[in-house]
Structures are given as structure tokens and as C-alpha cells.
Design a protein around this motif. Structure first.
Motif, PDB file in Angstrom:
ATOM      1  N   PHE A 124       0.835  -1.203   0.000  1.00 51.30           N
ATOM      2  CA  PHE A 124       0.000   0.000   0.000  1.00 51.30           C
ATOM      3  C   PHE A 124       0.869   1.251   0.000  1.00 51.30           C
ATOM      4  O   PHE A 124       1.220   1.811   1.027  1.00 51.30           O
ATOM      5  N   ASN A 125       1.227   1.683  -1.203  1.00 52.73           N
ATOM      6  CA  ASN A 125       1.910   2.946  -1.415  1.00 52.73           C
ATOM      7  C   ASN A 125       1.013   3.730  -2.373  1.00 52.73           C
ATOM      8  O   ASN A 125       0.846   3.325  -3.519  1.00 52.73           O
ATOM      9  N   PRO A 126       0.398   4.824  -1.917  1.00 52.76           N
ATOM     10  CA  PRO A 126      -0.613   5.498  -2.744  1.00 52.76           C
ATOM     11  C   PRO A 126      -0.186   5.808  -4.172  1.00 52.76           C
ATOM     12  O   PRO A 126      -0.926   5.473  -5.113  1.00 52.76           O
ATOM     13  N   PRO A 127       1.008   6.406  -4.437  1.00 57.65           N
ATOM     14  CA  PRO A 127       1.366   6.664  -5.831  1.00 57.65           C
ATOM     15  C   PRO A 127       1.490   5.394  -6.669  1.00 57.65           C
ATOM     16  O   PRO A 127       1.048   5.350  -7.816  1.00 57.65           O
ATOM     17  N   ILE A 128       2.084   4.338  -6.083  1.00 56.14           N
ATOM     18  CA  ILE A 128       2.238   3.088  -6.831  1.00 56.14           C
ATOM     19  C   ILE A 128       0.884   2.407  -7.016  1.00 56.14           C
ATOM     20  O   ILE A 128       0.571   1.891  -8.094  1.00 56.14           O
ATOM     21  N   PHE A 129       0.075   2.410  -5.973  1.00 53.17           N
ATOM     22  CA  PHE A 129      -1.248   1.815  -6.081  1.00 53.17           C
ATOM     23  C   PHE A 129      -2.065   2.540  -7.146  1.00 53.17           C
ATOM     24  O   PHE A 129      -2.769   1.911  -7.944  1.00 53.17           O
ATOM     25  N   ALA A 130      -1.962   3.877  -7.164  1.00 55.31           N
ATOM     26  CA  ALA A 130      -2.667   4.655  -8.179  1.00 55.31           C
ATOM     27  C   ALA A 130      -2.168   4.318  -9.578  1.00 55.31           C
ATOM     28  O   ALA A 130      -2.945   4.266 -10.538  1.00 55.31           O
ATOM     29  N   ALA A 131      -0.846   4.052  -9.702  1.00 54.47           N
ATOM     30  CA  ALA A 131      -0.289   3.677 -11.000  1.00 54.47           C
ATOM     31  C   ALA A 131      -0.864   2.354 -11.481  1.00 54.47           C
ATOM     32  O   ALA A 131      -1.188   2.182 -12.666  1.00 54.47           O
ATOM     33  N   LEU A 132      -1.008   1.407 -10.569  1.00 53.31           N
ATOM     34  CA  LEU A 132      -1.569   0.108 -10.949  1.00 53.31           C
ATOM     35  C   LEU A 132      -3.046   0.213 -11.326  1.00 53.31           C
ATOM     36  O   LEU A 132      -3.572  -0.660 -12.001  1.00 53.31           O
ATOM     37  N   CYS A 133      -3.701   1.286 -10.889  1.00 56.11           N
ATOM     38  CA  CYS A 133      -5.095   1.516 -11.291  1.00 56.11           C
ATOM     39  C   CYS A 133      -5.187   2.053 -12.712  1.00 56.11           C
ATOM     40  O   CYS A 133      -6.288   2.186 -13.256  1.00 56.11           O
ATOM     41  N   SER A 134      -4.044   2.381 -13.327  1.00 59.84           N
ATOM     42  CA  SER A 134      -4.018   2.977 -14.660  1.00 59.84           C
ATOM     43  C   SER A 134      -4.412   1.963 -15.721  1.00 59.84           C
ATOM     44  O   SER A 134      -4.307   0.757 -15.519  1.00 59.84           O
ATOM     45  N   PRO A 135      -4.827   2.449 -16.888  1.00 56.45           N
ATOM     46  CA  PRO A 135      -5.186   1.525 -17.977  1.00 56.45           C
ATOM     47  C   PRO A 135      -3.986   0.860 -18.634  1.00 56.45           C
ATOM     48  O   PRO A 135      -4.114  -0.210 -19.218  1.00 56.45           O
ATOM     49  N   ASP A 136      -2.787   1.478 -18.548  1.00 54.88           N
ATOM     50  CA  ASP A 136      -1.604   0.897 -19.190  1.00 54.88           C
ATOM     51  C   ASP A 136      -0.349   1.544 -18.614  1.00 54.88           C
ATOM     52  O   ASP A 136      -0.418   2.475 -17.799  1.00 54.88           O
ATOM     53  N   LEU A 137       0.817   1.070 -19.051  1.00 54.42           N
ATOM     54  CA  LEU A 137       2.094   1.548 -18.522  1.00 54.42           C
ATOM     55  C   LEU A 137       2.333   3.008 -18.871  1.00 54.42           C
ATOM     56  O   LEU A 137       2.870   3.766 -18.055  1.00 54.42           O
ATOM     57  N   ALA A 172       8.994  -4.394 -13.228  1.00 51.11           N
ATOM     58  CA  ALA A 172       8.166  -5.102 -12.244  1.00 51.11           C
ATOM     59  C   ALA A 172       6.730  -4.587 -12.286  1.00 51.11           C
ATOM     60  O   ALA A 172       5.771  -5.370 -12.245  1.00 51.11           O
ATOM     61  N   LEU A 173       6.564  -3.271 -12.360  1.00 46.62           N
ATOM     62  CA  LEU A 173       5.227  -2.684 -12.423  1.00 46.62           C
ATOM     63  C   LEU A 173       4.478  -3.152 -13.668  1.00 46.62           C
ATOM     64  O   LEU A 173       3.296  -3.542 -13.597  1.00 46.62           O
ATOM     65  N   ALA A 174       5.156  -3.137 -14.817  1.00 41.94           N
ATOM     66  CA  ALA A 174       4.522  -3.557 -16.061  1.00 41.94           C
ATOM     67  C   ALA A 174       4.100  -5.019 -16.007  1.00 41.94           C
ATOM     68  O   ALA A 174       3.024  -5.397 -16.503  1.00 41.94           O
ATOM     69  N   ARG A 175       4.912  -5.862 -15.385  1.00 45.28           N
ATOM     70  CA  ARG A 175       4.601  -7.290 -15.316  1.00 45.28           C
ATOM     71  C   ARG A 175       3.436  -7.559 -14.367  1.00 45.28           C
ATOM     72  O   ARG A 175       2.594  -8.419 -14.642  1.00 45.28           O
TER      73      ARG A 175
END
Length: 330
Positions: free
Chosen positions: A78-91, A145-148
Motif C-alpha cells: 500500500f503505497n498510494p502513488p504506486i497503487f494509483a499507478a496500478l489503477c491505470s489503464p496501461d504503462l 516489475a510494475l509492467a509485469r
């Protein structure tokens, strides 16, 4: 940027335990308070943040540490910026969002560029400060890692560049699936097909929930920074795009050119002086930490031609880029 503070994620304590590294030893080696990671979110100066990463590298003593840190990233972290990034439609969207909110996490700014070669993400550090090797490599590993995680595909970058090769470049290269090259900037590039590959973690409703709070935190951080520091940080992003104008910077800071000029005047500064100093600092950095040609540096500094860069450089230093590089004083 040197006077600003940045948040150290509370999750770092759990991450250190996962890495089997003693938090107490890391903090002691970094000359930071022993209870730092028990206070909740804490703010560090850039030099303190860099000391923390240098200490982690020394205590970890493992060339594979950047990969282990990347593998520790998960949807559950739970890291808000990273969690928000994973909510994105794509990389590509995730990179743009993280670029906006990255100053909340550490002393760095991101350049996000989409061109014929794909999506390029580059790092810009505080002028005159060299980032810890572990921090820089972990940041690059993070994107793969985020993209995967987001796509559930084994996404591989097409290019990875660093000013100084890590101790074991093949370890990181094997994980990323691409060779780590020695170039002027810390940067990673993904093919367009991977940059636009849909994230299965997309959640627009969650993004709308997080966005207002992230904007508030960023506003608080920027409000504490001088307008001179904010202009300098904005130039780090507009110069490589080829636009050194006050209009481009004002647009980036969401103010009018007239308002920006007035705010700078109140601090006893001018846009042209900040522009020249930022260009000089970046030129010295590029000359001292890479093999880029003067023509390439001129391009990254937003000059229309190399001769203009040479004239400006002689005004700043009294010598030429080649002479300064040969003298090793860049």
C-alpha cells in the motif's frame, strides 16, 4: 530541490525485513535516528534520503539487491502513488501519473517521452548530486516489475541506460531481459506495444479516489518549495523536450508567464538567470558522468544548434566542453 524534503515510505521497514536487512543497522550506518521507521511517514532531505540508500546497499551486500527490491513490489503493497499507478489503464498512463507525483516519494523528477522507439522514462536528480547506485538501479527495475504486475505478461524493456554500470550488470540485465548500457542518463525504454498493453489491475474508480489526496500532498510539497526551485525542476523536464521558454515552464507550473515573472522577482531571481544556471549545471553533469557528444548535450539542453551551446558554455566557464571534460572538472 536541495532544500526540499521527501517522504520515506513507511513500507520500507517491512521491505527491509523481507530483504533480511536490519533496519537498525541501516539507520545507524546512514546516521539517521534509530526510531525513524517507527514514526509513520517521515520527511528526509535529499542528502539524508541518499544516505539511507547507500547504507541499505552496504548492509545488503548483494549485487542482486535491485532485483530483490523489484520482486518485492506487489499489488498488496500500500503505497498510494504506486497503487494509483496500478489503477491505470496501461504503462504509459502509469508513467505519466507517477511522473506527476514522484516528488512525493523522493528527490527526483521523471521525464516521460513517447516517440517512434516507444516509451522512454528518464530520471533527473538534484543538480550536483549523484544518486546511490542501488537507488538508481532499483528505480529502473521498478518499471519492469510494475509492467509485469499490471499486465500479467513478462514485459521486457528494449533499452536500459545508466551513467555508471553496476557491479553486476548481467544480474539486472537478466531480470529485465535487456543489456544494461553505459550512457549519459538513467533511462528505460519500452516498446509501444508493451507501453499500451492493458493493465488487468485497472481501476478507474480507485484512481478517482486517490487522485485528490495525491494532488493535495503535491500542492503542500510544492507550496513549501521556493518558486526558483520549482522553475529549476520544471526546466529539467522541459529542456530535453526542446522548449526552454518561460511559457513552457509557466504551463508546467500551471501559472501565467506574467505571474511566474512576478513571483521570481519577489525572490530576487529572473527566469534567464535560472535557465542559464540550470543549463550549466546539467552540462557539467553530462560531461562528467557520460560519453555524450557536445551535439547531444546541446540537444538535451534545448539549444537549436551546437554553436549556440558552445558560445553559452564559454560564457559560463571560459573554456570548451571538450577541455572541461579532459580536465576532469565537469
Amino acid at each position: 530541490m536541495s532544500g526540499e524534503r521527501f517522504t520515506l515510505d513507511p513500507n520500507f521497514k517491512a521491505l527491509l525485513y523481507d530483504l533480511r536487512v536490519s533496519p537498525a543497522r541501516v539507520l545507524r550506518r546512514a546516521s539517521l535516528p534509530g526510531d525513524l521507521l517507527s514514526r509513520g511517514p517521515v520527511a528526509l532531505l535529499p542528502e539524508e534520503y541518499f544516505r539511507f540508500w547507500d547504507a541499505l546497499d552496504a548492509e545488503g551486500g548483494d549485487p542482486n539487491l535491485p532485483v530483490r527490491i523489484g520482486q518485492a513490489i506487489s499489488v498488496e503493497m500500500f503505497n498510494p502513488p504506486i497503487f494509483a499507478a496500478l489503477c491505470s489503464p496501461d504503462l504509459e498512463t502509469a508513467a505519466q501519473r507517477i511522473a506527476t507525483y514522484k516528488p512525493l516519494i523522493g528527490p527526483m523528477h521523471l521525464g516521460v517521452e513517447q516517440n517512434s522507439k516507444g516509451l522512454r522514462i528518464s530520471y533527473h536528480w538534484p543538480a550536483g548530486m549523484r544518486p546511490p547506485q542501488l537507488l538508481a538501479m532499483s528505480e529502473l527495475v521498478f518499471w519492469a516489475a510494475l509492467a509485469r504486475i499490471g499486465t500479467r505478461h513478462n514485459v521486457r524493456p528494449t533499452r536500459i541506460s545508466v551513467p555508471q554500470l553496476p557491479e553486476a550488470p548481467d544480474v539486472v540485465g537478466d531480470f529485465l531481459g535487456a543489456r544494461v548500457r553505459k550512457e549519459a542518463a538513467h533511462a528505460i525504454t519500452f516498446a509501444t506495444v508493451d507501453a499500451t498493453r492493458p493493465f488487468v489491475t485497472e481501476n478507474e474508480q480507485m484512481w478517482r479516489f486517490f487522485a485528490p489526496e495525491l494532488r493535495r500532498r503535491l500542492s503542500d510539497l510544492e507550496g513549501a518549495a521556493s518558486i526558483t526551485d520549482r522553475v529549476r525542476a520544471a526546466l529539467h523536464e522541459t529542456l530535453p523536450a526542446g522548449d526552454p521558454s518561460m511559457t513552457a515552464v509557466a504551463r508546467r507550473l500551471a501559472v501565467s508567464s506574467r505571474t511566474l515573472q512576478r513571483q521570481l522577482h519577489l525572490e530576487g531571481a529572473t527566469f534567464q538567470v535560472i535557465l542559464a544556471r540550470t543549463r550549466e549545471d546539467l552540462a557539467r553533469h553530462y560531461l562528467g558522468h557520460g560519453a555524450m557528444s557536445p551535439a547531444e548535450i546541446a540537444y538535451l539542453l534545448g539549444y537549436d544548434d551546437t554553436n549556440s551551446f558552445y558560445r553559452a558554455f564559454r560564457t559560463w566557464t571560459g573554456t570548451t566542453p571538450q577541455a572541461l571534460r579532459s580536465a576532469g572538472t565537469g
